[in-house]
Design an enzyme around this catalytic site. Structure first.
Site, PDB file in Angstrom:
ATOM      1  NE  ARG A  73      -3.784   0.691   2.317  1.00  0.00           N
ATOM      2  CZ  ARG A  73      -4.990   0.712   2.863  1.00  0.00           C
ATOM      3  NH1 ARG A  73      -5.395  -0.297   3.578  1.00  0.00           N
ATOM      4  NH2 ARG A  73      -5.774   1.747   2.713  1.00  0.00           N
ATOM      5  CG  ASP A  80       5.799 -26.060   7.609  1.00  0.00           C
ATOM      6  OD1 ASP A  80       6.967 -25.782   7.941  1.00  0.00           O
ATOM      7  OD2 ASP A  80       4.961 -26.502   8.394  1.00  0.00           O
ATOM      8  CG  HIS A  81      10.288 -21.629   7.482  1.00  0.00           C
ATOM      9  ND1 HIS A  81       9.307 -21.338   8.379  1.00  0.00           N
ATOM     10  CD2 HIS A  81      11.440 -21.643   8.190  1.00  0.00           C
ATOM     11  CE1 HIS A  81       9.838 -21.175   9.571  1.00  0.00           C
ATOM     12  NE2 HIS A  81      11.135 -21.354   9.496  1.00  0.00           N
ATOM     13  CG  HIS A  98       7.093 -24.954  11.709  1.00  0.00           C
ATOM     14  ND1 HIS A  98       6.830 -24.697  10.392  1.00  0.00           N
ATOM     15  CD2 HIS A  98       7.233 -23.746  12.295  1.00  0.00           C
ATOM     16  CE1 HIS A  98       6.818 -23.381  10.193  1.00  0.00           C
ATOM     17  NE2 HIS A  98       7.048 -22.787  11.340  1.00  0.00           N
ATOM     18  CE  LYS A 110       8.022 -17.925  19.452  1.00  0.00           C
ATOM     19  NZ  LYS A 110       8.717 -17.872  18.164  1.00  0.00           N
TER      20      LYS A 110
HETATM   21  C1  BG6 Z   1       7.773 -19.376  12.389  1.00  0.00           C
HETATM   22  C2  BG6 Z   1       7.076 -19.001  13.664  1.00  0.00           C
HETATM   23  O1  BG6 Z   1       6.911 -20.091  11.555  1.00  0.00           O
HETATM   24  O2  BG6 Z   1       8.907 -20.172  12.682  1.00  0.00           O
HETATM   25  C3  BG6 Z   1       8.033 -18.273  14.592  1.00  0.00           C
HETATM   26  O3  BG6 Z   1       5.977 -18.167  13.373  1.00  0.00           O
HETATM   27  C4  BG6 Z   1       9.286 -19.078  14.805  1.00  0.00           C
HETATM   28  O4  BG6 Z   1       7.407 -17.993  15.846  1.00  0.00           O
HETATM   29  C5  BG6 Z   1       9.881 -19.521  13.484  1.00  0.00           C
HETATM   30  O5  BG6 Z   1      10.210 -18.271  15.515  1.00  0.00           O
HETATM   31  C6  BG6 Z   1      11.034 -20.469  13.682  1.00  0.00           C
HETATM   32  O6  BG6 Z   1      11.675 -20.685  12.469  1.00  0.00           O
HETATM   33  P1  BG6 Z   1      13.211 -21.050  12.411  1.00  0.00           P
HETATM   34  O7  BG6 Z   1      13.461 -21.314  10.967  1.00  0.00           O
HETATM   35  O8  BG6 Z   1      13.956 -19.865  12.946  1.00  0.00           O
HETATM   36  O9  BG6 Z   1      13.393 -22.246  13.265  1.00  0.00           O
END
Ligand code: BG6
Length: 492
Positions: free
Chosen positions: A51, A179-180, A242, A341
């Site tokens: 935006r 989903d990384h 994850h 966390k």
């Molecule tokens: C994200 C979460 O999908 O993954 C975060 O929203 C988290 O809260 C993160 O910190 C962790 O990813 P990575 O790759 O740093 O382990």
């Protein structure tokens, strides 16, 4: 050893939310790294959209700042930076209004028949409206692909609605749900370990495996993300996606190939076989926690409530779950999942604990025989350890020791470990959905998670406090120790 670079076809990647955090921290650096590696063809263009009013030049300045912040200076010395910045364009668009859409449509049309990718790095409530506009302006045609990020809904109902909205404009084979974790190097190595070695698969079942542990521990707190995080919590933020994806890769049957649907069909079966957790068993198989002030990396850190600026939140920043996969292969094998966390260290690993030998031929003086363990370390220091019993070197009688066959990928391969987004972004261009979640997978994951969330709500117990910098509430330790097992940390 160097990694193989296979160039992709010409594309135009439009990033919605281009001035946001994900774009700055992950997408721009990932695209730059692939460009640096020579993987982007000359005709690859990136169109930033948000935006905010910005010129191409201002967006390039924003991107160069992102590179300075997130890419090592030594990689920014060559002419590649200018080449990369030259690929960037910017269009101001109001996702929910009409402003900017015609300009965007002509900018994309100007790119001819290149592969079209839309990355929605925006708040999820905009996914539907953006897809609708892409449809309305004729941009969802020509094989265009859309990429969406979690959270995909906050429960099953909202996930169904969201998938439905997106599905109206993009068929499932053109929707890429990221989903990384699936893009992480070691996660894929799990598939290589299981399916490219004859060694493990015959043992990969309840006759030989005692239990599995999945830990995704973070040392950071929620910090400036507290606003979003408080609406999600660790179950929605980490477990629903994850951790369950990791569990699927450990537990799935061998797919017939790496074809996207072959893999996703097998993962889906695992999700559907998860033993339900509801108000009857939630107290005995789950633990939720919330961090209080403590110490992390040597310094004092505030508690979750202080970071949030509210004393009332009952959002969990830690979850431990004893999950079970109800099928022939896994009956009776617990999968202990935990994530949180502000834990003692940042470590993500999968521990596959094998059963012990049925009988010891050694006398008592040799030392205890420990069961074998396979530890797959996702981060940091990616690698694989296989714990074995061996004889202590030296003459005289036998003494036994438990030692790891230890392979650190950094040492073995001496290549930069690419960020998950580098692989995933180019997989979208290649049209390979294997590492992306299919609609029914996301929905099956919510089907398992929803009753846990609702049982927690009904039980009305606040999350258990834990001190920042520890391994979570003591109840999480009790959860596994009740079964005569122990959480294993740091490759142990
Ligand atoms: C994200 C979460 O999908 O993954 C975060 O929203 C988290 O809260 C993160 O910190 C962790 O990813 P990575 O790759 O740093 O382990």
């Amino acid at each position: 050893m160097t990694s193989r670079v296979i160039p992709v076809a010409p594309f135009v990647l439009t990033v919605f939310g281009a001035t946001g955090d994900l774009s700055r921290r992950k997408l721009i650096p990932a695209l730059f790294h692939r460009d640096l590696a020579g993987q982007l063809p000359d005709e690859a263009t990136i169109v930033g959209v948000s935006r905010r009013h910005m010129s191409d030049e201002e967006f390039r300045h924003f991107a160069s700042q992102a590179l300075a912040d997130h890419v090592p200076a030594s990689e920014l010395e060559g002419s590649e930076v200018e080449r990369f910045l030259g690929r960037l364009h910017y269009v101001t668009v109001n996702a929910e209004g009409e402003e900017g859409w015609s300009e965007l449509a002509s900018a994309i049309a100007g790119q001819g028949d290149r592969i079209r990718v839309y990355y929605l790095a925006t708040a999820p409530h905009l996914f539907g409206p953006i897809c609708e506009k892409l449809g309305k302006y004729g941009l969802s045609e020509q094989g265009a692909r859309v990429v969406i990020e979690k959270p995909i809904g906050k429960d099953l109902a909202s996930a169904l609605a969201l998938n439905e909205q997106v599905g109206r404009y993009f068929p499932e084979d053109r929707v890429y749900r990221i989903d990384h974790y699936l893009g992480k190097e070691t996660v894929q190595n799990l598939m290589a370990l299981r399916f490219a070695n004859a060694l493990f698969e015959p043992l990969w079942n309840n006759a030989h495996i005692d239990h599995v542990q999945l830990t995704v521990a973070e040392s950071l707190g929620v910090e400036e993300r507290a606003g979003y995080y408080d609406t999600a919590g660790a179950m929605r933020d980490m477990v629903q996606n994850h951790l369950l994806q990791l569990l699927c890769l450990v537990a799935m049957e061998p797919p017939s190939s790496l074809d996207a649907d072959a893999v996703r069909d097998e993962k889906l079966k695992v999700l559907r076989a998860l033993k339900p957790i509801n108000e009857h068993n939630v107290a005995s198989v789950t633990v939720r926690g919330q961090y209080r002030a403590g110490a992390s990396s040597g310094g004092a850190v505030p508690g979750y409530l202080e970071e949030l600026g509210s004393t009332r939140s009952q959002t969990e920043t830690f979850v431990a779950v004893k999950a079970e996969v109800e099928n022939w292969r896994w009956a009776g094998v617990p999968f202990y999942l935990r994530t949180g966390k502000r834990l003692a260290s940042r470590v993500s690993e999968i521990v596959v604990g094998f059963r012990n030998v049925p009988h010891s031929v050694f006398g008592e003086s040799v030392g205890a025989i420990e069961p074998n363990r396979l530890v797959i370390r996702l981060q940091p220091d990616e690698g694989v350890k296989l714990w074995l019993m061996i004889k202590d070197p030296g003459p005289g009688g036998i003494r036994l020791s438990h030692v790891p066959l230890d392979m650190s990928f950094a040492k073995a391969f001496k290549v930069r470990n690419p960020d998950a987004y580098e692989r995933l972004l180019l997989d979208v261009v290649r049209g390979n959905q294997t590492l992306f979640m299919r609609r029914d997978e996301v929905e099956a994951a919510w089907k398992w998670v929803d009753p846990i969330l609702s049982a927690w709500r009904n039980v009305k117990e606040p999350p258990r406090p834990y001190t920042a910098g520890t391994w979570g509430p003591s109840a999480a330790i009790a959860l596994i120790e009740r079964d005569g097992r122990t959480w294993l940390e740091d490759g142990a």
